[in-house]
Motif scaffolding. Structure first.
Motif: not given
Length: 323
Positions: A100, A103, A261, A304
């Motif tokens: 996480n 990202l 994503r 995400q």
């Protein structure tokens, strides 16, 4: 890209219009307290000019650095994952949290891409599922509440949505006036307009006028601000009931959508069918329904989601704090 609003009742919010002055060339922005923002802005503009693979690598490096340095946010993400996924092992939650953060670092770069990457290059990065639902809602003549949540990469996905249809985005004014101006200025370059989360009148007016409004209600909204408690990952979470109240007041369509994503630095937009029988007249059931919808999306791609907020901060009376 957006922020939530409290329920449209009373005079606590809704009377402050959205700022219109997006000028960056203001004398006050030359003050040294803004130099760091200008430096970051210049660096991000440079990163956008790089090949896509290099952009993603730099973003991942930013996220990895944050994992090691941002201890408080790391602990908050792990706590949220513990509350939301108690069935997972601590090791699995650690893995999700670290990915996480990686990202989120990429998300910083994606914000810059959403602002400055040529639109045709943005389109090349995306595939779109369910576009017919958005087009049908747009062509209905009614206002559309484009319902989403704080998935990472929303800024870039907003630029892609704009290529399909004009829309306005709800947002929160940043405390830093230069950052707030940058956000308004760059979003207005890419989408139709922005509406402050404190401009409830503007939002209602836009929906009644048939506009599409980008809206994310997945934040902790304390009861004193109009929030009500509804289940979210099995926990009573203080949630705005504004989704149902806006739909009732404006007769708008509530259309769910979220970004994903994909491997290889690509993305997907998923538009789902409009919510049926919404609102139902039961504000608690409607608010719980929105939370359940967002929870389904998050469970599908937990790495995400934006976990570094105190989503469960407000507690029902007599219940101990979660943080």
């Amino acid at each position: 890209m957006s922020d939530t609003v409290t329920a449209p009742k009373g005079r606590r919010r809704g009377a402050r219009p959205t700022p219109k002055d997006d000028r960056l060339l203001q004398l006050r922005f030359l003050h040294q307290r803004f130099w760091g923002v200008w430096l970051q802005l210049g660096l991000l503009r440079g990163v956008v000019a790089l090949p896509h693979r290099a952009r993603m690598a730099i973003g991942a490096a930013i996220g990895e650095l944050a994992w090691h340095l941002a201890g408080e946010r790391r602990r908050l993400a792990l706590r949220n994952l513990e509350l939301s996924f108690p069935e997972l092992s601590a090791q699995r939650r650690q893995t999700i949290a670290r990915e996480n953060f990686r990202l989120m670092g990429i998300g910083v770069v994606e914000t810059a891409m959403g602002w400055w990457l040529p639109m045709e290059r943005i389109a090349e990065l995306f595939e779109v599922h369910g576009q017919e639902h958005l087009e049908a809602a747009r062509d209905s003549g009614r206002g559309v509440l484009l319902l989403t949540c704080h998935m990472l990469g929303l800024e870039l996905s907003g630029a892609r949505v704009r290529q399909i249809t004009p829309f306005k985005a709800l947002y929160r004014e940043d405390r830093n006036p230069l950052v707030a101006t940058l956000i308004r200025r760059n979003r207005r370059r890419r989408i139709e307009d922005v509406i402050s989360n404190q401009d409830m009148r503007g939002m209602i007016r836009a929906l009644k006028g048939g506009d599409i409004i980008w809206y994310a209600p997945d934040e902790n909204i304390a009861p004193r601000r109009g929030g009500i408690f509804a289940p979210f990952f099995g926990i009573q979470a203080a949630t705005t009931p504004a989704t149902a109240r806006l739909a009732e007041r404006t007769d708008c369509i509530v259309l769910p959508y979220y970004p994903q994503r994909l491997p290889g630095g690509r993305y997907r937009l998923v538009f789902e069918p409009p919510l049926e029988a919404f609102p139902s007249g039961d504000i608690h059931a409607d608010t719980a329904r929105i939370n359940q919808l967002i929870e389904r999306w998050i469970r599908h791609q937990p790495e995400q989601y934006f976990w570094v907020r105190k989503r469960f901060k407000s507690r029902p009376e007599g219940e101990p704090p979660r943080y």
